[in-house]
Design an enzyme around this catalytic site. Structure first.
Site, PDB file in Angstrom:
ATOM      1  CE  LYS A 114      -4.355  -1.948   1.213  1.00  0.00           C
ATOM      2  NZ  LYS A 114      -5.654  -1.889   1.825  1.00  0.00           N
ATOM      3  CE  LYS A 196      -5.553  -7.506  -2.182  1.00  0.00           C
ATOM      4  NZ  LYS A 196      -6.644  -7.354  -1.244  1.00  0.00           N
ATOM      5  CE  LYS A 199     -13.420  -2.942  -0.568  1.00  0.00           C
ATOM      6  NZ  LYS A 199     -12.233  -3.131   0.303  1.00  0.00           N
TER       7      LYS A 199
HETATM    8  N1  AQP Z   1      -8.756 -10.334  -4.585  1.00  0.00           N
HETATM    9  C1  AQP Z   1      -9.248 -10.897  -3.500  1.00  0.00           C
HETATM   10  N2  AQP Z   1      -9.499 -12.224  -3.489  1.00  0.00           N
HETATM   11  C2  AQP Z   1     -10.014 -12.819  -2.375  1.00  0.00           C
HETATM   12  N3  AQP Z   1     -10.327 -12.144  -1.245  1.00  0.00           N
HETATM   13  C3  AQP Z   1     -10.093 -10.818  -1.225  1.00  0.00           C
HETATM   14  N4  AQP Z   1     -10.289  -9.886  -0.296  1.00  0.00           N
HETATM   15  C4  AQP Z   1      -9.886  -8.674  -0.770  1.00  0.00           C
HETATM   16  N5  AQP Z   1      -9.430  -8.811  -2.021  1.00  0.00           N
HETATM   17  C5  AQP Z   1      -9.552 -10.128  -2.346  1.00  0.00           C
HETATM   18  C6  AQP Z   1     -10.873 -10.134   1.014  1.00  0.00           C
HETATM   19  O1  AQP Z   1     -11.974  -9.248   1.172  1.00  0.00           O
HETATM   20  C7  AQP Z   1     -12.119  -8.946   2.567  1.00  0.00           C
HETATM   21  C8  AQP Z   1     -12.299  -7.469   2.723  1.00  0.00           C
HETATM   22  O2  AQP Z   1     -11.133  -6.793   2.273  1.00  0.00           O
HETATM   23  P1  AQP Z   1     -10.861  -5.322   2.744  1.00  0.00           P
HETATM   24  O3  AQP Z   1     -11.893  -4.435   2.229  1.00  0.00           O
HETATM   25  O4  AQP Z   1     -10.713  -5.298   4.198  1.00  0.00           O
HETATM   26  O5  AQP Z   1      -9.472  -4.904   2.226  1.00  0.00           O
HETATM   27  P2  AQP Z   1      -8.462  -5.410   1.183  1.00  0.00           P
HETATM   28  O6  AQP Z   1      -8.062  -6.829   1.474  1.00  0.00           O
HETATM   29  O7  AQP Z   1      -7.350  -4.433   1.185  1.00  0.00           O
HETATM   30  O8  AQP Z   1      -9.342  -5.367  -0.134  1.00  0.00           O
HETATM   31  P3  AQP Z   1      -9.131  -4.580  -1.442  1.00  0.00           P
HETATM   32  O9  AQP Z   1     -10.278  -4.871  -2.306  1.00  0.00           O
HETATM   33  O10 AQP Z   1      -7.775  -4.870  -2.002  1.00  0.00           O
HETATM   34  O11 AQP Z   1      -9.252  -3.072  -0.992  1.00  0.00           O
HETATM   35  P4  AQP Z   1      -8.235  -1.896  -1.115  1.00  0.00           P
HETATM   36  O12 AQP Z   1      -7.958  -1.722  -2.570  1.00  0.00           O
HETATM   37  O13 AQP Z   1      -8.938  -0.741  -0.493  1.00  0.00           O
HETATM   38  O14 AQP Z   1      -7.006  -2.285  -0.368  1.00  0.00           O
HETATM   39  C9  AQP Z   1     -10.869  -9.479   3.279  1.00  0.00           C
HETATM   40  O15 AQP Z   1     -11.209 -10.679   3.951  1.00  0.00           O
HETATM   41  C10 AQP Z   1      -9.923  -9.774   2.158  1.00  0.00           C
HETATM   42  O16 AQP Z   1      -9.063 -10.855   2.463  1.00  0.00           O
END
Ligand code: AQP
Length: 329
Positions: A114, A196, A199
């Site tokens: 990040k 991965k 969002k």
């Molecule tokens: N690509 C993914 N595949 C499987 N699981 C995923 N999770 C996130 N991306 C994937 C799971 O979704 C849950 C919520 O995630 P989060 O919102 O807490 O944050 P994150 O993991 O940082 O998700 P993002 O989408 O990548 O958000 P941003 O871009 O804001 O950092 C968690 O259980 C995560 O494992």
């Protein structure tokens, strides 16, 4: 009769929820609701580790809660609340902070990823994110934390700080286990299957969002990166088609052999159409329910308030115990 195990998990209102969040986390939360005592949280305090527009963040927090209910989180079976409604989260995070070594915290790969994505806003909160996440979990004396595989390292840190605290000051925290369902645990970007699905990624065809219209879903899947080899088999060395097949596997519930038998000779076009159909079919009822719920924000806020009221005593008990054990008046 023995009490149900306690499950806790959270999701950040950092953008539109995508298929990775759904398959890696939310779908599993919904599927296991009957078996466990469930606590789910919109972790808005985590979201401010990245710069957010305050008004938008408030709206996105409510919208995400609305989406979780649309996905099937049932307020009669699960407590759903907003992290910032319960002040014990940051309060416990501070106590944990004082019990996590810098060396352990600096090993967290999500901070490194990040920081690279946000070089102009590498703030202390971003670094400290895992301590707040540990507090989120430990406050509720949780047995299981269902997450995607990207969160495994943070859960390990949570376990370690809980064990250290219990050893140093006396029994306080239950030691949680991660619950990572292999299928869907790591959905990759459609435009780049080596990263991965996320969002915050900006690529136009990177993610399928749960609110995408059917024609958008079809276009994104048709444009998804594959390779020049046209056979359709589960091969991790071919990350593009492997990612699409894994999505199909979870959504269809079919096993890998029958999927390969069905598509191996048919070419990418036929398979991509079938995948788009199944994604569209799965998302349609979720989208309909979301639109209905969106028109009644008062109802969503009521659910969130009830959820916070239900979990508050657990958080208070754990925090007071930790505070007492560590010698804070
Ligand atoms: N690509 C993914 N595949 C499987 N699981 C995923 N999770 C996130 N991306 C994937 C799971 O979704 C849950 C919520 O995630 P989060 O919102 O807490 O944050 P994150 O993991 O940082 O998700 P993002 O989408 O990548 O958000 P941003 O871009 O804001 O950092 C968690 O259980 C995560 O494992």
């Amino acid at each position: 009769m023995c009490a149900k195990k306690v499950v806790f998990s959270g999701i950040q209102p950092t953008g539109n929820i995508h298929l990775g969040n759904y398959l890696g986390a939310v779908k599993n939360w919904v599927d296991m609701q009957d078996a466990y005592d469930n606590i789910f949280c919109v972790v808005n305090s985590h979201a401010i580790t990245i710069k957010q527009d305050p008004k938008e963040l408030m709206q996105k927090t409510i919208d995400l809660a609305c989406m979780l209910i649309a996905c099937g989180i049932d307020p009669m079976k699960s407590s759903l609340f907003i992290q910032s409604e319960i002040d014990y989260h940051p309060a416990l995070a501070w106590i944990l902070d004082c019990n996590i070594f810098m060396g352990d915290m600096t090993r967290m790969t999500q901070f490194k990823d990040k920081s690279k994505k946000n070089p102009k806003n590498i703030n202390v909160g971003l670094f400290n994110y895992p301590a707040l996440m540990a507090a989120d979990i430990l406050l509720y004396q949780v047995d299981l934390v269902p997450v995607g595989s990207d969160q495994k390292q943070h859960i390990e840190l949570t376990r370690n700080v809980a064990m250290k605290f219990n050893r140093d000051f006396g029994e306080c925290f239950k030691i949680p286990e991660p619950l990572i369902i292999k299928e869907g645990a790591r959905v990759m970007g459609l435009d780049d299957p080596l990263i991965k699905m996320s969002k915050s990624a900006t690529g136009k065809n990177h993610a399928i969002f749960l609110l995408d219209e059917p024609d958008v879903i079809l276009t994104k899947i048709k444009k998804a990166t594959t390779d020049s080899n046209s056979s359709i088999v589960f091969d991790e060395n071919r990350p593009g088609i492997y990612n699409l097949l894994c999505i199909y596997e979870v959504l269809s519930g079919k096993d890998r052999t029958s999927i390969e038998d069905e598509f191996s000779t048919k070419g990418y076009g036929v398979f991509k159409n079938a995948l788009a159909d199944i994604v569209i079919d799965r998302l349609k009822p979720i989208q309909e329910r979301y639109r209905q719920l969106k028109s009644d924000e008062k109802y969503i806020k009521e659910i969130l308030q009830n959820g916070a009221n239900a979990v508050l005593p657990r958080a208070r008990d754990t925090y007071n115990k930790a505070k007492d054990l560590i010698g804070l008046l």
